[in-house]
Enzyme design. Structure first.
Site, PDB file in Angstrom:
ATOM      1  N   GLU A 221      -3.770  -9.026   0.393  1.00  0.00           N
ATOM      2  CA  GLU A 221      -4.149  -8.796   1.797  1.00  0.00           C
ATOM      3  C   GLU A 221      -5.666  -8.683   1.825  1.00  0.00           C
ATOM      4  OE1 GLU A 221      -1.800  -5.875   4.000  1.00  0.00           O
ATOM      5  OE2 GLU A 221      -3.636  -5.328   5.056  1.00  0.00           O
TER       6      GLU A 221
ATOM      7  N   GLU B 260       0.832  -1.209   0.000  1.00  0.00           N
ATOM      8  CA  GLU B 260       0.000   0.000   0.000  1.00  0.00           C
ATOM      9  C   GLU B 260       0.866   1.257   0.000  1.00  0.00           C
ATOM     10  OE1 GLU B 260      -2.866  -0.336   3.183  1.00  0.00           O
ATOM     11  OE2 GLU B 260      -3.672  -2.189   2.351  1.00  0.00           O
TER      12      GLU B 260
END
Ligand code: GAL
Length: 828
Positions: free
Chosen positions: A506, A430
Site C-alpha cells: 500500500e 496493518e
C-alpha cells in the site's frame, strides 16, 4: 392463452428440475425488506405486506440521508498519529448502515423430491447473517464480505411448494473503518443437485507445467457419492470457443477418499496474461452406473506465477512490477450493491490509467469482481482481513477472529483459487498484532492455511510498522514482505529480511479533489481548507505518506521491489482524511479518480508513467482564473514524452525536460521535498507562469527533439449549455445493466466551464429508469438516488438502468440558465 403458456413453462421447469443434474437459480426478485427488528420475522406465517419490496443486490444504507450523527467514532486513530480521542464524522460515510435489517422471500423448487440436495449460497451479506428456511435457522455467518453457503436439504418442502426464506442482518456501530454497506448487497443462489454430486467449490485446477508446447493441467475433483454403485468422472477441458481440447475418464475407487486427482494436457496453450484474458473451462461429469448425476463447470486460465529472490514477481516467465491500486468494494453512488456494469467500468478506467493489478482492500471481493477481472485481464491481490484478534475499531472483525478466521480463509481460497486473475493472497492490513510479540505466530497460522488450501500462490501481509515486524519476525516469515508506506525504508527491509524482495502493498495516499487548486503551490502534509477539499496540483498527502513520485522512484531504481498498490484508484465512501471531524465530508480524497468515476489530474500522472501503450499529454490547472490576472499560477504537464514547451497566448514559457538524473539517494531531504526534486523526474512544471485569460498550449517533444504531440486548453466564456456523454450507448435489456453518463457544462464554443456548480435535474423516459448520480464532491450531501444533483466543478455523472424490455432510454438534463441536453441509450 397466457395461462396456458404459464402452465406450460412451469411444467417445463418442473421437468427439467426433475431430471436435471444441477440447477442454479439466482434469487433476485420478490424480496420484502424492513429495518424493524421483530424476532417473529422468521416465522412462516407472518404479515410482511407492509414491508418494502426490493430487488437484490440491495444496499439499504446508500439511500441516506447523510448525517454526521451516523456512526460517530469517539476515539484516537493511533495509526494516523492521533494521541487523544476526537469525534470522527463520516468515517463510515455518514450513512445509516448500523442496526438490523430483515429480508424475506419465497422460493419453490419445482419437481423437488426426496434424494435431491439443496444449497443456499450468499455471495456476501452485510453482516452477521442469520438465515432461516421455513422458520428454522439454517446457519449464521458473521463476516459481511465472504461467500458462504448452507445445505438446506432438510429444511425445504418437496414438490414445488413455497419455501419461506428469512434473513436477519445486523451491523454495529464502530464495526468498520470505511463504509461497509448494508444488507443483501450481493447475490443469493439456490443450488440443487442429485444425491451424488460435486460439492460447492469442489474442483481445484492448477497448471503445474506450462511450456510453449503444452500445459499439464491438474484437476482435483471432490465427489460426494450416494450409496453403492460405480462412479465414473469424465473431465473435459474446453477452450474459449467451447471446443474440447483435452479429456479424461476415471473410476472412483475407495482409495480416492472422495477426491479424484487427474492430469490433463492442453497442447499449444493460450496463456492468460495481463489484458490477454485467455480462459479455459473444466467440465466435470459425474456418472453413477452410467447415469449422469452431476455436471460442474470451472472456468480457469493457464499461466505461471513465481516469486524469485532479487527477481520479483514473474508472470509467464516475464518480470512484472505491480502497477496496482487498492480499491474498497463500494461502487460510489451505488454503494456496496454489486453491479457488473459498474465493475467493468471501474476496471476499464483503471486499465486506461495503466493499472495491471488491484488489491481488494481489505476484504473478499464479490464473485462478479473476480470473474470480470479474469475476463478483462486484470490481476488481483485478494485480501481477507483489516483486523485480526486485536481491535482497531470496537466492533470490528476482532469479535470473530479466533473462531472464524480459518473458516473465512478457507471459503475465500476455495472460492477463488481457480481464477487466473488472482495472483496473491493478502492475510491482513496493518494489523495490531504487528506490535505484539506473538504477532508472527498469528501471521504464520494464517499463511499456513493459505499454503494448505492453495500452495500455488504467494502470501503477503500489508505491514506499516517496520521496526516492530523486523523484531517480532512477522516480516521475515511471509512469502512476500508487504510494506504499507514508508518506502524510504525499502532498502533497509531488503537488507534485513531473508526474502530479498519488497512489495509496496500500500503506497502514496496522496490527496486531491477534482478541479480544486490551491495557491501557493506547495508540498503539504494533511493540509486542511475551509472548503474541506485538497489541491489537485498533486502536492498534498497524508502524514504517513508521500507524493506519487516518491514511490515511482523506488520501484524504478530498486530492482528487488515488486511494484506498488497505491491508496487508492477510486475515491470511496468513508474515511475523509484529513477531515476527521470537519463535517460535511463523507468520502475519501485519496483516489486518482473521484467517487463519480471522473479522473482527477492525478489519474494522468499515473497514466503518463504506467500506460505504455497510449500517449498522455495533460495540462493543469484549468484556465478560468477570473480575479487571478497577473498572479503566479503554475502550470503542470503530465506526459509520457520526455519534454515539452509551454505557450500562454502564444508566448513561450520555456521548455522543460524530465530530469532523469534525479537520484534515489539524497532526493528526499526536507529541502529536496520542498523543491519537488523527485517530481522533476516525472512531471513537467512551470512554477512561475502568471494567469492571463486566453489559451495554454503545450507541445511535446520526443528524445530527438521532434514535436510529437500538442494540446491546448482555453479560458471558457459564459456557461452556455449541458453536454451528455455515455460510457456505453447500447446496454442489455436485463433490468440491471447501467449506462454512466457524464454531464459537463460548456460555453457557446464548446469549451468546458470548470467553475459551474449549478443544480442539474434529470428526467428519464422509455426503457429504463434513473439509478443514481455522483459529482465527486466529498462534501456534497445530495442523495445519490434522487434525479437531481449539483455539479461539482462543471461535472457530474448520472447513471441510468435498463428495464427488461428492449427499447430506448432517454435521459434529459436541465439546469437554470443552461441549454438543456438529452441522450438516448439503446437497450437490447
Ligand atoms: C492505511 C490503511 C488504509 C487507509 C489508508 C489511508 O494505513 O491501510 O485502510 O486507512 O491508510 O491513508
Amino acid at each position: 392463452m397466457k395461462k396456458f403458456l404459464f402452465v406450460w413453462i412451469a411444467l417445463l421447469i418442473g421437468l427439467s428440475a426433475l431430471y436435471a443434474t444441477r440447477t442454479t437459480v439466482p434469487l433476485e426478485q420478490g424480496w420484502k425488506f424492513t429495518r424493524n427488528d421483530d424476532p417473529k420475522a422468521s416465522d412462516v406465517v407472518y404479515d410482511d405486506s407492509n414491508w418494502q419490496t426490493v430487488r437484490i443486490p440491495h444496499d439499504w444504507a446508500i439511500y441516506g440521508p447523510f448525517s454526521k450523527e451516523n456512526d460517530i467514532h469517539r476515539m484516537a486513530i493511533v495509526q494516523d498519529g492521533q494521541t487523544t480521542a476526537i469525534e470522527h464524522y463520516g468515517r463510515t460515510g455518514g450513512l445509516p448502515f448500523t442496526g438490523v435489517g430483515w429480508y424475506r422471500n419465497t422460493f419453490s423448487i419445482p419437481g423437488h423430491s426426496e434424494g435431491r440436495r439443496v444449497i443456499i449460497q450468499f455471495d456476501g451479506a452485510m453482516s452477521n447473517a442469520r438465515v432461516f428456511v421455513n422458520g428454522k435457522e439454517a446457519g449464521y455467518w458473521p463476516n459481511g464480505y465472504n461467500t458462504f453457503y448452507f445445505d438446506i436439504t432438510g429444511l425445504v418442502h418437496n414438490d414445488g411448494q413455497d419455501n419461506l426464506l428469512a434473513v436477519r442482518l445486523e451491523n454495529f456501530e464502530e464495526q468498520s473503518r470505511w463504509y461497509p454497506g448494508a444488507g443483501l448487497y450481493r447475490n443469493v443462489h439456490i443450488i440443487t443437485t442429485n444425491e451424488a454430486y460435486i460439492p460447492v467449490w469442489g474442483t481445484y485446477v492448477t497448471t503445474p507445467e506450462v511450456n510453449q508446447k503444452f500445459a499439464r493441467v491438474n484437476v482435483k475433483t471432490k465427489v460426494v457419492t450416494s450409496g453403492e454403485g460405480n462412479y465414473r468422472l469424465v473431465t473435459e477441458i474446453n477452450d474459449a470457443s467451447s471446443r474440447v481440447v483435452a479429456s479424461d475418464e476415471a473410476l472412483l475407487t475407495p482409495y480416492d477418499l472422495g477426491e479424484i486427482s487427474r492430469d490433463l494436457f492442453v497442447e499449444d496453450p493460450l496463456l492468460w496474461d495481463i489484458r490477454q484474458p485467455n480462459m479455459y473451462r473444466v467440465v466435470s461429469k459425474l456418472y453413477k452406473d452410467g447415469v449422469l448425476m452431476d455436471e460442474y463447470s470451472t472456468p480457469f486460465g493457464i499461466r505461471t506465477i513465481e516469486i524469485v529472490a532479487d527477481g520479483g514477481f514473474i508472470l509467464n516467465g516475464r518480470k512484472v512490477k505491480f502497477q496496482g491500486v487498492c480499491l474498497h468494494h463500494d461502487l460510489g453512488p451505488l454503494g456496496a450493491a454489486v453491479n457488473e456494469a459498474a465493475i467493468r467500468r471501474q476496471i476499464r478506467i483503471m486499465q486506461d490509467m495503466g493499472v495491471n493489478a488491484i488489491r481488494t482492500s481489505h476484504n473478499m471481493p464479490a464473485p462478479e469482481y473476480v470473474r470480470i477481472a479474469d475476463e478483462m485481464g486484470m490481476m488481483l491481490m485478494v485480501e481477507t482481513f483489516d483486523e485480526w484478534a486485536i481491535p482497531k475499531v470496537k466492533n470490528g472483525y476482532n469479535r470473530y477472529f479466533n473462531e472464524w478466521a480459518e473458516k473465512d480463509i478457507v471459503n475465500v481460497i476455495h472460492h477463488y483459487r481457480n481464477n487466473p486473475s488472482v495472483v496473491m493472497w493478502c492475510i491482513g492490513n496493518e494489523v495490531e498484532e504487528q506490535s505484539n510479540k506473538q504477532g508472527a505466530r498469528v501471521a504464520r497460522f494464517l499463511q499456513d492455511i493459505c499454503h494448505r488450501e492453495d500452495p500455488t500462490r504467494p502470501v503477503t501481509n500489508g505491514m506499516d510498522r517496520p521496526d516492530h515486524v523486523f523484531s517480532n519476525h512477522m516480516a521475515a516469515i511471509m512469502d512476500v514482505p508487504g510494506f504499507n508506506y514508508r518506502s524510504f525504508r525499502y532498502q533497509e527491509a531488503y537488507e534485513r529480511l531473508p526474502q530479498q524482495l519488497v512489495l509496496g502493498s500500500e503506497t502514496t495516499s496522496a490527496l486531491s479533489s477534482r478541479g480544486v487548486y490551491k495557491f501557493p503551490v506547495e508540498r503539504r502534509s494533511m493540509a486542511m481548507y475551509d472548503d474541506h477539499q485538497a489541491s489537485s496540483y498533486d502536492v498534498e498527502h497524508a502524514a504517513w505518506s508521500n507524493l506519487p513520485e516518491d514511490d515511482f522512484i523506488q520501484h524504478d531504481d530498486l530492482s528487488y521491489t515488486m511494484g506498488e498498490f497505491i491508496w487508492t484508484g477510486f475515491d470511496y465512501l468513508g474515511e475523509p482524511t484529513p477531515y476527521y471531524s470537519a463535517w460535511p465530508s463523507h468520502s475519501s480524497l485519496f483516489g486518482a479518480v473521484d467517487l463519480a468515476g471522473i479522473p482527477k489530474d492525478r489519474f494522468y500522472l499515473y497514466r503518463s508513467h504506467w500506460n505504455k501503450e497510449e500517449g498522455t499529454l495533460h495540462i493543469l490547472p484549468h484556465w478560468n482564473w477570473e480575479g487571478r490576472e497577473g498572479e503566479v499560477t503554475p502550470v503542470f504537464v503530465y506526459t509520457n514524452h520526455p519534454s515539452a514547451e509551454l505557450f500562454i497566448n502564444g508566448k513561450s514559457q520555456g521548455k522543460r525536460t524530465k530530469d532523469l538524473s534525479v537520484p534515489l539517494e539524497g532526493s528526499y531531504t526536507e529541502e529536496a521535498q520542498k523543491n519537488f526534486a523527485r517530481q522533476k523526474r516525472y512531471r513537467l512544471m512551470w512554477m512561475d507562469t502568471r494567469y492571463e485569460p486566453g489559451t495554454v498550449k503545450v507541445v511535446a517533444y520526443d528524445e530527438h527533439g521532434n514535436a510529437v504531440a500538442e494540446k491546448e486548453i482555453r479560458t471558457a466564456g459564459e456557461p452556455h449549455g449541458l453536454v451528455l456523454e455515455a460510457d456505453r450507448t447500447i446496454i442489455n435489456a436485463d433490468g440491471k445493466d447501467l449506462a454512466f453518463i457524464t454531464v459537463s457544462v460548456v460555453d457557446k464554443d464548446g469549451n468546458p466551464c470548470p467553475n459551474v456548480n449549478e443544480l442539474v435535474r434529470f428526467n428519464v423516459k422509455g426503457a429504463g429508469s434513473y439509478r443514481a448520480g455522483a459529482n465527486g464532491d466529498p462534501t456534497s450531501l445530495d442523495l445519490f438516488h434522487l434525479p437531481q444533483m449539483y455539479l461539482f466543478n462543471g461535472k457530474l455523472v448520472a447513471v441510468v438502468e435498463s428495464t427488461e424490455k428492449p427499447g430506448t432510454i432517454t435521459l434529459e438534463a436541465t439546469a437554470k440558465g443552461l441549454r438543456k441536453a438529452s441522450i438516448n441509450i439503446q437497450t437490447k
